[in-house]
Scaffold this motif. Structure first.
Motif, PDB file in Angstrom:
ATOM      1  N   TYR A  73       0.845  -1.198   0.000  1.00 25.48           N
ATOM      2  CA  TYR A  73       0.000   0.000   0.000  1.00 25.48           C
ATOM      3  C   TYR A  73       0.878   1.246   0.000  1.00 25.48           C
ATOM      4  O   TYR A  73       1.777   1.397   0.844  1.00 25.48           O
ATOM      5  N   PHE A  74       0.601   2.156  -0.959  1.00 30.27           N
ATOM      6  CA  PHE A  74       1.248   3.459  -0.998  1.00 30.27           C
ATOM      7  C   PHE A  74       0.162   4.506  -1.246  1.00 30.27           C
ATOM      8  O   PHE A  74      -0.474   4.521  -2.308  1.00 30.27           O
TER       9      PHE A  74
ATOM     10  N   SER B  79       2.171  -5.845   3.878  1.00 31.57           N
ATOM     11  CA  SER B  79       3.538  -6.169   4.287  1.00 31.57           C
ATOM     12  C   SER B  79       4.406  -4.921   4.285  1.00 31.57           C
ATOM     13  O   SER B  79       5.252  -4.735   5.161  1.00 31.57           O
ATOM     14  N   ILE B  80       4.196  -4.059   3.283  1.00 28.74           N
ATOM     15  CA  ILE B  80       4.856  -2.750   3.241  1.00 28.74           C
ATOM     16  C   ILE B  80       3.773  -1.710   2.995  1.00 28.74           C
ATOM     17  O   ILE B  80       2.988  -1.837   2.050  1.00 28.74           O
ATOM     18  N   SER B  81       3.709  -0.696   3.837  1.00 20.84           N
ATOM     19  CA  SER B  81       2.727   0.372   3.638  1.00 20.84           C
ATOM     20  C   SER B  81       3.383   1.716   3.921  1.00 20.84           C
ATOM     21  O   SER B  81       4.277   1.828   4.770  1.00 20.84           O
ATOM     22  N   ARG B  82       2.918   2.721   3.188  1.00 21.02           N
ATOM     23  CA  ARG B  82       3.431   4.088   3.379  1.00 21.02           C
ATOM     24  C   ARG B  82       2.287   5.052   3.097  1.00 21.02           C
ATOM     25  O   ARG B  82       1.779   5.123   1.970  1.00 21.02           O
ATOM     26  N   HIS B  83       1.869   5.786   4.119  1.00 22.20           N
ATOM     27  CA  HIS B  83       0.781   6.759   3.994  1.00 22.20           C
ATOM     28  C   HIS B  83       1.342   8.144   4.273  1.00 22.20           C
ATOM     29  O   HIS B  83       1.964   8.367   5.309  1.00 22.20           O
ATOM     30  N   GLN B  84       1.095   9.065   3.345  1.00 24.06           N
ATOM     31  CA  GLN B  84       1.717  10.388   3.457  1.00 24.06           C
ATOM     32  C   GLN B  84       0.722  11.497   3.151  1.00 24.06           C
ATOM     33  O   GLN B  84       0.011  11.454   2.152  1.00 24.06           O
ATOM     34  N   ASN B  85       0.687  12.512   4.037  1.00 24.10           N
ATOM     35  CA  ASN B  85      -0.101  13.722   3.823  1.00 24.10           C
ATOM     36  C   ASN B  85       0.836  14.890   3.542  1.00 24.10           C
ATOM     37  O   ASN B  85       1.811  15.097   4.286  1.00 24.10           O
ATOM     38  N   VAL B  86       0.534  15.648   2.510  1.00 23.29           N
ATOM     39  CA  VAL B  86       1.236  16.894   2.222  1.00 23.29           C
ATOM     40  C   VAL B  86       0.193  18.002   2.285  1.00 23.29           C
ATOM     41  O   VAL B  86      -0.716  18.049   1.453  1.00 23.29           O
ATOM     42  N   LEU B  87       0.296  18.866   3.284  1.00 25.35           N
ATOM     43  CA  LEU B  87      -0.771  19.809   3.617  1.00 25.35           C
ATOM     44  C   LEU B  87      -0.267  21.241   3.525  1.00 25.35           C
ATOM     45  O   LEU B  87       0.753  21.594   4.134  1.00 25.35           O
TER      46      LEU B  87
ATOM     47  N   ALA C 138       1.290  -2.968  13.789  1.00 27.54           N
ATOM     48  CA  ALA C 138       2.016  -3.855  12.884  1.00 27.54           C
ATOM     49  C   ALA C 138       2.596  -5.016  13.674  1.00 27.54           C
ATOM     50  O   ALA C 138       3.096  -4.831  14.797  1.00 27.54           O
ATOM     51  N   ASN C 139       2.537  -6.201  13.086  1.00 28.40           N
ATOM     52  CA  ASN C 139       3.155  -7.371  13.711  1.00 28.40           C
ATOM     53  C   ASN C 139       3.810  -8.220  12.624  1.00 28.40           C
ATOM     54  O   ASN C 139       3.881  -7.806  11.460  1.00 28.40           O
ATOM     55  N   GLY C 140       4.275  -9.423  13.011  1.00 27.01           N
ATOM     56  CA  GLY C 140       5.002 -10.232  12.033  1.00 27.01           C
ATOM     57  C   GLY C 140       6.236  -9.490  11.559  1.00 27.01           C
ATOM     58  O   GLY C 140       7.023  -8.983  12.369  1.00 27.01           O
ATOM     59  N   GLN C 141       6.381  -9.374  10.243  1.00 25.90           N
ATOM     60  CA  GLN C 141       7.492  -8.631   9.653  1.00 25.90           C
ATOM     61  C   GLN C 141       6.988  -7.437   8.838  1.00 25.90           C
ATOM     62  O   GLN C 141       7.637  -7.013   7.890  1.00 25.90           O
ATOM     63  N   GLN C 142       5.853  -6.904   9.231  1.00 31.53           N
ATOM     64  CA  GLN C 142       5.299  -5.745   8.540  1.00 31.53           C
ATOM     65  C   GLN C 142       6.216  -4.533   8.657  1.00 31.53           C
ATOM     66  O   GLN C 142       6.872  -4.319   9.675  1.00 31.53           O
ATOM     67  N   ILE C 143       6.186  -3.712   7.602  1.00 27.34           N
ATOM     68  CA  ILE C 143       6.857  -2.409   7.608  1.00 27.34           C
ATOM     69  C   ILE C 143       5.773  -1.361   7.424  1.00 27.34           C
ATOM     70  O   ILE C 143       5.079  -1.362   6.405  1.00 27.34           O
ATOM     71  N   MET C 144       5.603  -0.480   8.417  1.00 26.86           N
ATOM     72  CA  MET C 144       4.522   0.494   8.391  1.00 26.86           C
ATOM     73  C   MET C 144       5.102   1.903   8.525  1.00 26.86           C
ATOM     74  O   MET C 144       5.712   2.241   9.539  1.00 26.86           O
ATOM     75  N   ASP C 145       4.905   2.723   7.493  1.00 30.37           N
ATOM     76  CA  ASP C 145       5.522   4.045   7.372  1.00 30.37           C
ATOM     77  C   ASP C 145       4.414   5.094   7.283  1.00 30.37           C
ATOM     78  O   ASP C 145       3.527   5.008   6.432  1.00 30.37           O
ATOM     79  N   THR C 146       4.447   6.085   8.175  1.00 29.73           N
ATOM     80  CA  THR C 146       3.470   7.175   8.178  1.00 29.73           C
ATOM     81  C   THR C 146       4.208   8.504   8.162  1.00 29.73           C
ATOM     82  O   THR C 146       5.141   8.705   8.947  1.00 29.73           O
ATOM     83  N   ARG C 147       3.743   9.432   7.281  1.00 30.57           N
ATOM     84  CA  ARG C 147       4.464  10.696   7.106  1.00 30.57           C
ATOM     85  C   ARG C 147       3.505  11.861   6.939  1.00 30.57           C
ATOM     86  O   ARG C 147       2.420  11.710   6.366  1.00 30.57           O
ATOM     87  N   THR C 148       3.934  13.026   7.429  1.00 25.10           N
ATOM     88  CA  THR C 148       3.182  14.259   7.216  1.00 25.10           C
ATOM     89  C   THR C 148       4.145  15.387   6.893  1.00 25.10           C
ATOM     90  O   THR C 148       5.272  15.438   7.405  1.00 25.10           O
ATOM     91  N   HIS C 149       3.683  16.282   6.040  1.00 27.19           N
ATOM     92  CA  HIS C 149       4.421  17.518   5.733  1.00 27.19           C
ATOM     93  C   HIS C 149       3.387  18.640   5.757  1.00 27.19           C
ATOM     94  O   HIS C 149       2.494  18.686   4.908  1.00 27.19           O
TER      95      HIS C 149
END
Length: 443
Positions: A250-251, A274-282, A299-310
């Protein structure tokens, strides 16, 4: 039909193979496209992508979000698989909504509500019919702050083939939330969607976007770009629920523009992929603007969870609030990166950003980077981050009241993770989201 652009910088063989694959997908899409302006738009995006390529861990913003697993799978754009009405109904929340369904990246008229009967002042159209591609790709770059740095935003420009434009006329208030459900049904399939949401002066809307998988064994890829414009005195409340299966990707990238006296609130709930990246540009472009950005992720297992804001404060009396919470178990990796940027003209800014992370395992890892960049001299801004494990004192306190150790840890984790949902005004929606979080915590 154009020829594939030659890359300007060198990429690894795996990354180059993936780039060639997606550029060929874009070529196939352009060959079938009748809109010359859209073809030119895709060509420019493809050229940009060839120069940019996929990021690596040498890129600062991707240091802790490796893409190896993504690059090794070439996600196809194929037809829509079979899905039943019962499948779609299982994803509906227990409150009334206006439902828009996308199956494998394409709008499904069959499963969506009737769009010929909409409230006065609300219009919903196909993104390819509603957007003006005559302005060219560079105009989109200037509007979408920073998309030139986002490889998956560029990839979306090359390959999106569906999406919606939701527009509200001045003072239009839509009582029922609009729910957009993006359903993955096919393995190794790319679901690439582009949306635009525009609220005119004084309009109000609640928008819910949920990403779901038909079963637990699908390795599919969601790539969604959403542009949001909130005009003067308008208000948009948004929820993004990402509950894909553990194999998915998920991107999600959002670009938000706010005008004077407007309100924008967004909540991201990250559970799957398994890999997710959610980003807000405001961009808070005028005076007396209010924004809230919150996230609750587990997140559990071997998940990679990335959250970003600008978040950019560009004018007087702006108020922004952020609360981001992440729970990590097993060998999961969490990433938070937030920036509050205050322009010289943005005096009286009040900006707060808080990131808190709870690690349930000694092998879980988190990287947090909250940032402030302030050029004004009369502001009230703060940022903070804290990571840790459940304290022995908390467990002792609950056990002393007759609660066993496992239940005590579960209660502490629930209380920690549910806090970002407290600002959601709709109680049915808050309970629905809380149940989603609790289901994964208790699984």
């Amino acid at each position: 039909m154009t020829t594939l652009s030659k890359p300007i910088k060198k990429h690894s063989p795996v990354a180059q193979s993936a780039m060639n694959f997606y550029q060929q997908q874009a070529e196939t899409l352009m060959a079938s496209e009748s809109d010359s302006a859209l073809v030119a738009f895709r060509q420019q995006a493809s050229q940009h992508f060839a120069e940019q390529g996929f990021p690596t861990r040498r890129d600062e913003d991707w240091k802790y979000t490796p893409l190896n697993a993504f690059l090794q799978t070439h996600y196809q754009r194929s037809g829509v698989a079979q899905v039943s009405e019962a499948d779609i109904k299982s994803f509906l929340p227990p409150f009334e909504v206006m439902h828009l369904v996308f199956v494998d990246g394409y709008f499904s008229e069959r499963f969506s509500d009737d769009l010929s009967v909409l409230p006065a002042g609300l219009s919903i159209e196909s993104v390819k019919d509603a957007l003006d591609f005559e302005q060219g790709y560079t105009a989109f770059l200037s509007h979408e702050m920073g998309i030139e740095k986002e490889a998956f935003g560029t990839l979306n420009s090359m390959l999106f083939d569906d999406g919606v434009v939701i527009q509200l006329e001045p003072h239009c208030v839509v009582e029922r939330p609009i729910l957009c459900t993006y359903v993955q049904t096919q393995n190794e399939h790319a679901n690439t969607v582009r949306n635009r949401v525009t609220l005119a002066h004084g309009a109000q809307l609640t928008l819910v976007q949920q990403h779901v998988s038909l079963n637990e064994k699908l390795n599919a890829f969601d790539n969604v770009v959403t542009e949001i414009n909130v005009a003067e005195n308008a208000q948009l409340n948004q929820v993004v629920l990402q509950s894909l299966n553990p194999l998915a990707m998920y991107f999600g990238l959002q670009f938000v523009d706010q005008a004077k006296n407007s309100v924008f609130r967004t909540h991201y709930i990250g559970l799957g992929a398994s890999i997710s990246r959610h980003q807000n540009v405001l961009r808070m472009a005028d005076e007396h603007i209010e924004s809230e950005q919150s996230s609750a992720c587990f997140a559990n297992g071997q998940q990679i969870m990335d959250t970003r804001t600008h978040t950019e404060h560009q004018a007087w009396w702006g108020t922004s609030r952020q609360l981001h919470k992440l729970v990590l178990d097993d060998e999961a990796v969490g990433v938070f990166n937030g920036m509050i940027k205050v322009a010289r003209a943005a005096q009286k800014t009040d900006g707060q950003m808080d990131n808190k992370n709870l690690l349930l395992s000694n092998k879980a890892k988190v990287d947090s980077k909250p940032q402030l960049e302030i050029y004004a001299d009369d502001v009230k801004c703060s940022h903070g981050s804290a990571s840790g494990q459940i304290s022995d004192e908390q467990i002792f306190y609950l056990r002393a009241r007759g609660i066993n150790a496992d239940d005590a840890r579960r209660l502490v984790t629930q209380a920690f993770l549910l806090e970002p949902l407290e600002s959601i005004s709709s109680m049915p929606m808050r309970h629905w989201l809380a149940e989603k979080l609790m289901h994964k915590l208790n699984a």
